[in-house]
Design a protein around this motif. Structure first.
Motif, short mmCIF file in Angstrom:
data_model
loop_
_atom_site.label_atom_id
_atom_site.label_comp_id
_atom_site.label_asym_id
_atom_site.label_seq_id
_atom_site.Cartn_x
_atom_site.Cartn_y
_atom_site.Cartn_z
N GLN A 176 44.91 -28.00 12.16
CA GLN A 176 44.57 -27.22 13.21
C GLN A 176 43.95 -28.08 14.31
OE1 GLN A 176 43.42 -23.34 12.12
NE2 GLN A 176 45.38 -22.51 11.53
N GLN A 177 44.12 -29.19 14.49
CA GLN A 177 43.40 -30.16 15.45
C GLN A 177 42.09 -30.51 15.05
OE1 GLN A 177 44.17 -28.69 19.44
NE2 GLN A 177 45.51 -30.22 19.62
N VAL A 178 41.62 -30.12 13.46
CA VAL A 178 40.40 -30.52 13.10
C VAL A 178 40.63 -31.77 12.03
CG1 VAL A 178 38.38 -29.84 12.08
CG2 VAL A 178 39.43 -28.27 13.52
N LEU A 179 40.05 -32.78 12.23
CA LEU A 179 40.05 -34.00 11.40
C LEU A 179 38.83 -33.85 10.48
CD1 LEU A 179 41.67 -36.25 10.24
CD2 LEU A 179 40.52 -37.70 11.99
N LYS A 180 38.74 -33.71 9.21
CA LYS A 180 37.70 -33.90 8.42
C LYS A 180 37.59 -35.05 7.62
CE LYS A 180 35.77 -30.95 4.71
NZ LYS A 180 35.76 -29.91 3.70
N TYR A 233 35.75 -33.38 13.14
CA TYR A 233 36.15 -33.89 14.32
C TYR A 233 37.10 -32.61 15.05
CZ TYR A 233 34.01 -38.08 12.99
OH TYR A 233 33.14 -39.08 12.44
N PHE A 234 36.83 -32.20 16.04
CA PHE A 234 37.43 -31.12 16.87
C PHE A 234 38.37 -31.70 17.92
CE2 PHE A 234 33.45 -29.56 15.06
CZ PHE A 234 34.24 -28.57 13.98
N ASP A 235 39.30 -30.95 18.29
CA ASP A 235 40.14 -30.90 19.06
C ASP A 235 41.21 -32.44 18.97
OD1 ASP A 235 40.08 -28.34 20.39
OD2 ASP A 235 38.34 -29.33 21.73
N VAL A 236 41.29 -32.95 18.03
CA VAL A 236 41.91 -34.20 17.53
C VAL A 236 43.43 -34.09 18.00
CG1 VAL A 236 42.48 -36.05 16.16
CG2 VAL A 236 40.34 -35.15 16.15
N THR A 279 29.26 -44.06 10.08
CA THR A 279 30.68 -44.42 10.66
C THR A 279 30.61 -46.03 10.74
OG1 THR A 279 29.61 -44.28 12.89
CG2 THR A 279 30.92 -42.33 11.85
N THR A 280 29.70 -46.81 10.87
CA THR A 280 29.74 -48.25 10.99
C THR A 280 29.70 -49.02 9.69
OG1 THR A 280 27.46 -48.51 11.35
CG2 THR A 280 29.02 -48.45 13.23
N LEU A 281 29.15 -48.43 8.41
CA LEU A 281 28.65 -49.08 7.26
C LEU A 281 29.61 -48.52 6.23
CD1 LEU A 281 24.85 -49.57 7.66
CD2 LEU A 281 26.61 -51.21 8.26
N SER A 282 29.87 -47.37 6.11
CA SER A 282 30.85 -46.65 5.08
C SER A 282 32.19 -46.50 5.35
CB SER A 282 29.95 -45.32 4.91
OG SER A 282 30.56 -44.85 3.62
N ASN A 283 32.88 -46.79 4.33
CA ASN A 283 34.38 -46.79 4.39
C ASN A 283 34.62 -45.17 4.33
OD1 ASN A 283 34.97 -49.31 5.03
ND2 ASN A 283 34.80 -50.01 2.67
N ILE A 284 36.02 -45.08 4.64
CA ILE A 284 36.61 -43.56 4.55
C ILE A 284 37.17 -43.63 3.10
CG2 ILE A 284 38.54 -42.19 5.57
CD1 ILE A 284 38.16 -43.59 8.20
N ALA A 285 36.78 -42.32 2.61
CA ALA A 285 37.20 -41.90 1.39
C ALA A 285 38.26 -41.12 1.23
CB ALA A 285 36.05 -41.58 0.39
N ASP A 286 38.24 -40.21 2.18
CA ASP A 286 39.47 -39.30 2.26
C ASP A 286 39.47 -38.66 3.65
OD1 ASP A 286 41.57 -37.68 1.36
OD2 ASP A 286 40.31 -36.39 0.30
N PHE A 287 40.54 -37.85 4.00
CA PHE A 287 40.41 -37.33 5.16
C PHE A 287 41.53 -36.20 4.94
CE2 PHE A 287 43.20 -40.80 5.51
CZ PHE A 287 44.30 -40.24 6.23
N GLU A 288 41.35 -35.08 5.79
CA GLU A 288 42.27 -34.07 5.96
C GLU A 288 42.42 -33.42 7.41
OE1 GLU A 288 42.05 -29.17 4.60
OE2 GLU A 288 40.83 -30.61 3.52
N TYR A 289 43.65 -33.14 7.75
CA TYR A 289 43.94 -32.56 9.34
C TYR A 289 44.56 -31.23 9.22
CZ TYR A 289 45.53 -32.73 13.90
OH TYR A 289 45.86 -32.57 15.42
#
Length: 147
Positions: A91-95, A106-109, A79-89
């Motif tokens: 039902q309140q789950v952020l992948k 991440y749950f309940d976002v 989480t500190t050294l690598s950048n985000i490549a992709d994400f998906e949201y």
């Protein structure tokens, strides 16, 4: 998240259940619901129930405080050294998929936090400040601690 609550209710454990408690409850339930103990239609029901128990156990182990403590160094590095490549949201789950290959859920976002995340000048910086340390997470890319 409803999934977490349902799984805890199924296994009859609390939020603070340790890995050893999860394991003993899981083994006990599997002895009761193992499909080999049943015949005909009840066998099909037992197979479904045992699959649900297995899924609940593995999920709860992946989000257990002990598991997160064991993997904290890797998580912090990602989480500190690598950048985000992709994400998906959904039902309140952020992948979030990172460039180093790790994937975390991440749950309940709340939708409002997700909206701020995607509209941020730097989604990575926003996530480090408001997501990575605030929400229950689990690694999707690796098999984590065993109980």
């Amino acid at each position: 998240m409803k999934k977490i609550v349902d799984y805890r209710k199924l296994l009859n454990v609390t939020e603070n259940a340790e890995l050893t408690e999860l394991r003993s409850v899981y083994k006990s339930m599997m002895k009761t619901w193992h499909p080999d103990r049943f015949q005909d239609e009840s066998r099909i029901e037992a197979e479904e129930k045992s699959k649900t128990i297995i899924e609940a156990y593995h999920f709860l182990v992946s989000i257990a405080p002990e598991t997160r403590a064991q993997t904290q160094a890797d998580y912090t590095a990602t989480t500190t050294l690598s950048n985000i490549a992709d994400f998906e949201y959904k039902q309140q789950v952020l992948k979030i998929t990172f460039l180093d290959g790790n994937v975390y859920e991440y749950f309940d976002v709340p939708k409002a936090i997700y909206t701020k995340f995607i509209n941020a000048d730097s989604p990575g910086r926003f996530a480090r400040r408001h997501i990575f340390t605030e929400f229950v997470y689990r690694s999707v890319s690796k098999l984590v601690a065993s109980a």
